[in-house]
Scaffold this active site. Structure first.
Site: not given
Ligand code: BV8
Length: 243
Positions: A103, A119, A189, A213-214
């Protein structure tokens, strides 16, 4: 799989998709989403702050978290990875569709166009409840958060919170790109959040899916190749033109 193999796949790919996550911005100095929260928010999980319920329960705390993140993002710059993607898009118009979970707006600031922001955008606000005439009749009262002077409707960050639907037209375009691509790069991601992570899985069925991804991610087992490295290092190597 080596970098060279993936570069060969990219050369042969007419339709490329890139899906980025918080790791894309790590080398710009933006902490990743699941990195430990800092300061006041150290005791919260992001999943517990980025929800409508949390905002309604404690609007000031959640608003301040976003204000802190806005301030942080204002002070950083796109990194070599953002720039490599933007330059590739400029050299090959229409060949690369960029989908981001982030975002922070750094892809746009690097020059990328038609970014599919799944998002939402940190720097935009919207009304918490559907706006009435009074909300639109005058600027909101300043505050943490700002609110309508007449009815008290709150302003909120225009991001997609957990439990909220993604913008349907953005998700549909991203889904289409994932299902029709020859190759998707999945960069920075953890593959935990849906439906975004589902796009990477769809791409692995349509064509080839490559993780950059690292660290290990939930998508490694579905990938055709995993490149262990960072966005700012590997993307310029993957996307630069032949010398
Ligand atoms: C929805 C905005 C339905 C806000 C964000 C169980 C199973 C499956 C799904 C679900 C479940 N329980 C609930 C759900 C649904 C839920 C979900 O997925 N929950 C997760 C926690 C399990 N999803 C939702 O709620 C979505 N909506 O499903 O709605 C619906 C349908 C109809 C009607 C009503 C509702 C909405 C999801 C969006 C949430 N908002 N962001 C804000 O930013 O404040 S999500 C948030 O997480 C960010 O956007 C972020 O980008 C995103 C994903 O995280 P990552 O980007 O992967 O970041 P993370 O830190 O996890 O990882 C970083 C990675 O980078 C690591 O792997 C690391 O190794 C790597 N890295 C580090 N350094 C580097 C690198 N890579 C490359 N280079 C580097 N230098």
């Amino acid at each position: 799989m080596t970098l060279g193999t993936v570069r060969g796949w990219l050369r042969g790919a007419n339709r490329i998709a890139v899906l980025t996550g918080a790791g894309m911005s790590a080398e710009s100095g933006v902490p990743t989403f699941r990195d430990a929260q800092t300061g006041l928010w150290a005791r919260f999980r992001p999943e517990d702050l980025a929800t409508e319920a949390a905002f309604r329960a404690n609007p000031g705390n959640v608003w301040d978290w976003y204000a802190m993140r806005r301030q942080m993002v204002a002070g950083v710059a796109p990194n070599a990875g953002h720039i490599a993607i933007a330059r590739f898009q400029q050299r090959h118009p229409g060949r690369l569709t960029l989908i981001t979970q982030n975002v922070d707006g750094l892809h746009e600031r690097a020059g990328s166009t038609s970014v599919l922001a799944l998002h939402g955008r940190l720097l935009d606000d919207k009304w918490l409840d559907p706006p009435r005439a009074c909300c639109l009749a005058q600027p909101p009262l300043d505050g943490r958060p700002p609110r309508c002077a007449a009815c008290g409707n709150l302003r909120r960050p225009a991001v997609v919170w957990f439990g909220e639907m993604l913008p349907p037209e953005v998700l549909a375009a991203a889904d289409e790109a994932a299902r029709t691509c020859d190759l998707m790069l999945v960069v920075g991601t953890s593959g935990v959040v849906y439906p975004a992570a589902g796009l990477a899985r769809a791409a692995a069925t349509a064509g080839r899916m490559v993780v950059v991804n690292p660290e290990a991610s939930e998508l490694d087992d579905t990938a055709h190749a995993v490149l262990r490295g960072t966005a700012a290092t590997l993307l310029p190597q993957l996307l630069q033109e032949e010398p």
